[in-house]
Design an enzyme around this catalytic site. Structure first.
Site, PDB file in Angstrom:
ATOM      1  N   ASP A   1      -6.219  -4.385  -8.095  1.00 31.37           N
ATOM      2  CA  ASP A   1      -7.338  -3.432  -7.916  1.00 31.37           C
ATOM      3  C   ASP A   1      -8.162  -3.360  -9.203  1.00 31.37           C
ATOM      4  OD1 ASP A   1      -6.695  -2.676  -5.317  1.00 31.37           O
ATOM      5  OD2 ASP A   1      -5.266  -1.162  -5.998  1.00 31.37           O
TER       6      ASP A   1
ATOM      7  N   GLY B   1     -12.845  11.661 -10.317  1.00 32.99           N
ATOM      8  CA  GLY B   1     -11.534  11.448  -9.713  1.00 32.99           C
ATOM      9  C   GLY B   1     -10.532  10.896 -10.716  1.00 32.99           C
TER      10      GLY B   1
ATOM     11  N   TYR C   1     -15.578   2.714   1.464  1.00 36.53           N
ATOM     12  CA  TYR C   1     -16.321   1.753   2.289  1.00 36.53           C
ATOM     13  C   TYR C   1     -16.374   2.176   3.755  1.00 36.53           C
ATOM     14  CZ  TYR C   1     -11.580  -0.053   2.934  1.00 36.53           C
ATOM     15  OH  TYR C   1     -10.230  -0.161   3.190  1.00 36.53           O
TER      16      TYR C   1
ATOM     17  N   THR D   1       0.863  -1.168   0.000  1.00 27.88           N
ATOM     18  CA  THR D   1       0.000   0.000   0.000  1.00 27.88           C
ATOM     19  C   THR D   1       0.904   1.223   0.000  1.00 27.88           C
ATOM     20  OG1 THR D   1      -1.870   1.042   1.100  1.00 27.88           O
ATOM     21  CG2 THR D   1      -0.329  -0.142   2.529  1.00 27.88           C
TER      22      THR D   1
ATOM     23  N   LYS E   1       3.480   1.648  -4.137  1.00 25.02           N
ATOM     24  CA  LYS E   1       2.899   1.013  -5.334  1.00 25.02           C
ATOM     25  C   LYS E   1       3.621   1.422  -6.623  1.00 25.02           C
ATOM     26  CE  LYS E   1      -1.826   0.235  -3.710  1.00 25.02           C
ATOM     27  NZ  LYS E   1      -3.250   0.417  -4.016  1.00 25.02           N
TER      28      LYS E   1
ATOM     29  N   GLY F   1     -17.543   0.471  -1.710  1.00 26.28           N
ATOM     30  CA  GLY F   1     -16.185   0.037  -2.024  1.00 26.28           C
ATOM     31  C   GLY F   1     -15.795  -1.319  -1.461  1.00 26.28           C
TER      32      GLY F   1
HETATM   33  P1  NAP Z   1      -5.721   9.757  -4.203  1.00 29.23           P
HETATM   34  O1  NAP Z   1      -4.784   9.077  -5.117  1.00 29.23           O
HETATM   35  O2  NAP Z   1      -5.197  10.702  -3.186  1.00 29.23           O
HETATM   36  O3  NAP Z   1      -6.799  10.542  -5.128  1.00 29.23           O
HETATM   37  C1  NAP Z   1      -7.777  11.361  -4.535  1.00 29.23           C
HETATM   38  C2  NAP Z   1      -8.760  11.822  -5.604  1.00 29.23           C
HETATM   39  O4  NAP Z   1      -9.806  12.562  -4.950  1.00 29.23           O
HETATM   40  C3  NAP Z   1      -8.149  12.773  -6.646  1.00 29.23           C
HETATM   41  O5  NAP Z   1      -8.790  12.592  -7.878  1.00 29.23           O
HETATM   42  C4  NAP Z   1      -8.483  14.153  -6.033  1.00 29.23           C
HETATM   43  O6  NAP Z   1      -8.542  15.166  -7.003  1.00 29.23           O
HETATM   44  C5  NAP Z   1      -9.875  13.883  -5.511  1.00 29.23           C
HETATM   45  N1  NAP Z   1     -10.283  14.812  -4.461  1.00 29.23           N
HETATM   46  C6  NAP Z   1      -9.781  14.889  -3.192  1.00 29.23           C
HETATM   47  N2  NAP Z   1     -10.411  15.860  -2.498  1.00 29.23           N
HETATM   48  C7  NAP Z   1     -11.315  16.405  -3.350  1.00 29.23           C
HETATM   49  C8  NAP Z   1     -12.273  17.458  -3.236  1.00 29.23           C
HETATM   50  N3  NAP Z   1     -12.420  18.121  -2.093  1.00 29.23           N
HETATM   51  N4  NAP Z   1     -13.056  17.739  -4.285  1.00 29.23           N
HETATM   52  C9  NAP Z   1     -12.917  17.050  -5.452  1.00 29.23           C
HETATM   53  N5  NAP Z   1     -12.024  16.045  -5.642  1.00 29.23           N
HETATM   54  C10 NAP Z   1     -11.237  15.732  -4.593  1.00 29.23           C
HETATM   55  O7  NAP Z   1      -6.598   8.705  -3.381  1.00 29.23           O
HETATM   56  P2  NAP Z   1      -7.009   7.206  -3.805  1.00 29.23           P
HETATM   57  O8  NAP Z   1      -6.034   6.260  -3.247  1.00 29.23           O
HETATM   58  O9  NAP Z   1      -7.272   7.206  -5.256  1.00 29.23           O
HETATM   59  O10 NAP Z   1      -8.368   7.029  -2.981  1.00 29.23           O
HETATM   60  C11 NAP Z   1      -9.564   7.664  -3.379  1.00 29.23           C
HETATM   61  C12 NAP Z   1     -10.730   7.057  -2.612  1.00 29.23           C
HETATM   62  O11 NAP Z   1     -10.904   5.686  -3.002  1.00 29.23           O
HETATM   63  C13 NAP Z   1     -10.546   7.068  -1.093  1.00 29.23           C
HETATM   64  O12 NAP Z   1     -11.738   7.483  -0.493  1.00 29.23           O
HETATM   65  C14 NAP Z   1     -10.293   5.629  -0.739  1.00 29.23           C
HETATM   66  O13 NAP Z   1     -10.858   5.273   0.510  1.00 29.23           O
HETATM   67  C15 NAP Z   1     -11.016   4.888  -1.843  1.00 29.23           C
HETATM   68  N6  NAP Z   1     -10.364   3.605  -2.109  1.00 29.23           N
HETATM   69  C16 NAP Z   1     -11.094   2.466  -1.957  1.00 29.23           C
HETATM   70  C17 NAP Z   1     -10.520   1.235  -2.196  1.00 29.23           C
HETATM   71  C18 NAP Z   1     -11.325  -0.015  -2.013  1.00 29.23           C
HETATM   72  O14 NAP Z   1     -10.745  -1.106  -1.895  1.00 29.23           O
HETATM   73  N7  NAP Z   1     -12.633   0.080  -2.007  1.00 29.23           N
HETATM   74  C19 NAP Z   1      -9.192   1.160  -2.620  1.00 29.23           C
HETATM   75  C20 NAP Z   1      -8.465   2.339  -2.777  1.00 29.23           C
HETATM   76  C21 NAP Z   1      -9.056   3.556  -2.504  1.00 29.23           C
HETATM   77  P3  NAP Z   1      -7.196  16.006  -7.394  1.00 29.23           P
HETATM   78  O15 NAP Z   1      -6.497  15.190  -8.440  1.00 29.23           O
HETATM   79  O16 NAP Z   1      -7.708  17.283  -7.898  1.00 29.23           O
HETATM   80  O17 NAP Z   1      -6.371  16.151  -6.132  1.00 29.23           O
END
Ligand code: NAP
Length: 280
Positions: free
Chosen positions: A104, A128, A223, A64, A68, A244
């Protein structure tokens, strides 16, 4: 009696990871002689960890944050999907070599199919463009979606993601009339942003959901909480929804298949995984 083969998850921080619970639950259900540990590795500690793992410490591991991307450039053999994503979350160690995969991406598609949604030929909208959204986008394009519109707060990141499959992906601003037009033709909406996650702030306005056709599937990768405000509103509007959790479970099942070489039918482990998470 031989010692169980060792697996682990590495990261920094990593103590919050559900991977040990998920993998040890599956290993118990399947009767496989492995143990799965939690291994904190500081950001500058990857090489030391790999040396110890290659010296016989582990037969595989999940990764994690923050490893990655680094692993995508470090493993000896890189799976094509992981190469496209530039992100490895699963590494198998065989004959002194590191084999890197990303689960993923296929995990998301398996989760969709488990919910009765076949992405082939469908129109999708993705909010996103971070790490999780990238895995979703590549998974959907590889699974044959007709179109995928990426809507990201930082437009340059959305454009960079869309450039991976220029014939399928395009971009739209995160809010406004263009998003509403795109949503009005969509079969699938996925929130891949962290908006709505516990402690991460909320959508200022969810009225954009009204543009989505009623039978479109609304997915939130979050989730925690298990029903975000976005999913609650989508349900109130009559949409089928998915959170999720299925992605979390399916990516773990696929990782364990890589580690053990065993075919693991999801229905053989999903009930035990859901029970384990409920009591954790
Ligand atoms: P990340 O790489 O930090 O990406 C965050 C994303 O959210 C970016 O696109 C960012 O936009 C956007 N964002 C953040 N704050 C925002 C706001 N206030 N308004 C609009 N857009 C916003 O994070 P990640 O690892 O991809 O994770 C994203 C989500 O997926 C998390 O909530 C995480 O819990 C979930 N997730 C779930 C699983 C699962 O197994 N279900 C696995 C991984 C992640 P910018 O590019 O503009 O910063």
């Amino acid at each position: 009696m031989t010692a169980a083969k060792k697996l682990c998850v590495i990261g920094w921080p990593v103590e919050h990871s559900k991977s040990p619970l998920l993998h040890n639950t599956m290993l118990g259900v399947l009767g496989l002689d492995y143990e799965y540990l939690c291994q904190p590795v500081p950001p500058d500690g990857l090489e030391d960890f790999l040396a110890a793992a290659l010296a016989g410490g582990y037969v595989g591991f999940n990764a994690t944050m923050p490893f990655k991307t680094q692993l995508a450039h470090r493993v000896d053999v890189l799976d094509p999907l992981a190469r496209k994503l530039e992100a490895v979350n699963t590494v198998c160690i065989q004959n002194g070599k590191l084999y890197g995969y990303n689960t993923d991406c296929p995990g998301f598609i398996a989760a969709l199919r488990g919910a009765g949604f076949d992405p082939s030929g469908k129109k999708a909208v993705l909010l996103g463009a971070g790490g999780a959204a990238r895995a979703v986008a590549v998974g959907l394009c590889e699974a044959g979606v007709k179109s995928l519109t990426v809507c990201n707060r930082t437009p340059e990141k959305g454009a960079a993601l869309a450039a991976l499959y220029p014939d399928i992906m395009s971009t739209s601003p995160l809010m406004g009339p263009q998003l509403l037009d795109t949503l009005s033709e969509a079969d699938l909406l996925v929130n891949g942003t962290s908006v709505g996650m516990a402690g991460q702030g909320e959508w200022p306005d969810l009225d954009f959901l009204a543009a989505l056709p009623r039978d479109a599937l609304a997915v939130d990768l979050i989730y925690h909480p298990d029903r975000t405000q976005l999913l609650a509103r989508a349900q109130a509007l009559g949409h089928p929804t998915m959170n999720g959790l299925p992605l979390l479970l399916h990516q773990a099942i696929l990782a364990l298949e890589h580690f053990t070489g065993a075919a693991i039918p999801p229905e053989a482990v999903l009930p035990a995984l859901e029970r384990a998470l409920q009591v954790s």
